[in-house]
Design a protein around this motif. Sequence first.
Motif, mmCIF file in Angstrom:
data_model
loop_
_atom_site.group_PDB
_atom_site.id
_atom_site.type_symbol
_atom_site.label_atom_id
_atom_site.label_comp_id
_atom_site.label_asym_id
_atom_site.label_seq_id
_atom_site.Cartn_x
_atom_site.Cartn_y
_atom_site.Cartn_z
ATOM 1 N N GLU A 93 -93.163 119.684 111.057
ATOM 2 C CA GLU A 93 -94.560 119.290 111.659
ATOM 3 C C GLU A 93 -94.884 120.499 112.468
ATOM 4 O OE1 GLU A 93 -97.114 117.244 112.006
ATOM 5 O OE2 GLU A 93 -96.301 116.469 109.930
ATOM 6 N N THR A 94 -93.967 120.982 113.317
ATOM 7 C CA THR A 94 -94.298 122.234 114.265
ATOM 8 C C THR A 94 -94.904 123.217 113.638
ATOM 9 O OG1 THR A 94 -92.553 121.260 115.837
ATOM 10 C CG2 THR A 94 -93.283 123.990 115.950
ATOM 11 N N GLU A 95 -93.975 123.561 112.346
ATOM 12 C CA GLU A 95 -94.747 124.750 111.578
ATOM 13 C C GLU A 95 -96.059 124.452 111.042
ATOM 14 O OE1 GLU A 95 -94.090 127.103 107.420
ATOM 15 O OE2 GLU A 95 -92.738 125.386 107.974
ATOM 16 N N ALA A 96 -96.523 123.070 110.684
ATOM 17 C CA ALA A 96 -97.931 123.043 110.216
ATOM 18 C C ALA A 96 -98.770 122.926 111.492
ATOM 19 C CB ALA A 96 -97.686 121.638 109.499
ATOM 20 N N ARG A 97 -98.359 122.460 112.450
ATOM 21 C CA ARG A 97 -99.249 122.579 113.568
ATOM 22 C C ARG A 97 -99.545 123.828 114.028
ATOM 23 N NH1 ARG A 97 -96.455 118.947 116.062
ATOM 24 N NH2 ARG A 97 -95.097 120.322 117.562
ATOM 25 N N ASP A 98 -98.678 124.864 114.199
ATOM 26 C CA ASP A 98 -98.767 125.900 114.546
ATOM 27 C C ASP A 98 -99.586 126.892 113.653
ATOM 28 O OD1 ASP A 98 -97.216 125.540 116.649
ATOM 29 O OD2 ASP A 98 -95.329 126.503 116.001
ATOM 30 N N LEU A 99 -99.296 126.821 112.247
ATOM 31 C CA LEU A 99 -100.227 127.580 111.260
ATOM 32 C C LEU A 99 -101.368 127.036 111.056
ATOM 33 C CD1 LEU A 99 -97.120 128.254 108.611
ATOM 34 C CD2 LEU A 99 -98.238 129.828 110.411
ATOM 35 N N SER A 100 -101.772 125.778 111.336
ATOM 36 C CA SER A 100 -103.241 125.237 111.342
ATOM 37 C C SER A 100 -104.076 125.373 112.356
ATOM 38 C CB SER A 100 -102.951 123.744 110.589
ATOM 39 O OG SER A 100 -102.555 123.152 112.079
ATOM 40 N N ALA A 101 -103.655 125.924 113.464
ATOM 41 C CA ALA A 101 -104.570 126.148 114.777
ATOM 42 C C ALA A 101 -105.481 126.929 114.577
ATOM 43 C CB ALA A 101 -103.567 126.393 116.073
#
Length: 155
Positions: free
Chosen positions: A147-155
Amino acid sequence: MENKPKAWRKRAIVWLILPIVYLWARRHEAAILRGGVPLDAQGLADARRAGVRDAERVRILVVDGVPPRLRFGLRALAARWQWGPSTTAGMSLGYGIFLRADQQHRPELLRHELVHTAQYERLGYRPFLRAYLSECLTAGYPLGALETEARDLSA
């Protein structure tokens, strides 16, 4: 010493529910692939930036609630994790992505789900689900590495 039994129980829960979650996810992915729409040009560009190798396979299905039609056992787990149709805006199931109708116009939401699609590709379907479920049980949603990776890369 007390954490070890808890960790063992959490791993056991993941191994017990993984076959059910896997079948549920595959069934819904197939429905999205049949009834969903392909990514537009912007979506394809976002998918490639998110690391999706086979972006042309991705389909989007807009629904009233994400996820639709959870079985009783999964519904109980989803309620415990505060994860369900009233709180979940999108969900990636391999190349199929559910977007909740009232959230479908948020580009960062689609980018977030595309990162999860790239994670499915990178890890494999069952290993992704196992890791994601484990993170939800141990770190808690949305604090896991996926989830952290998805949140960081989607910002």
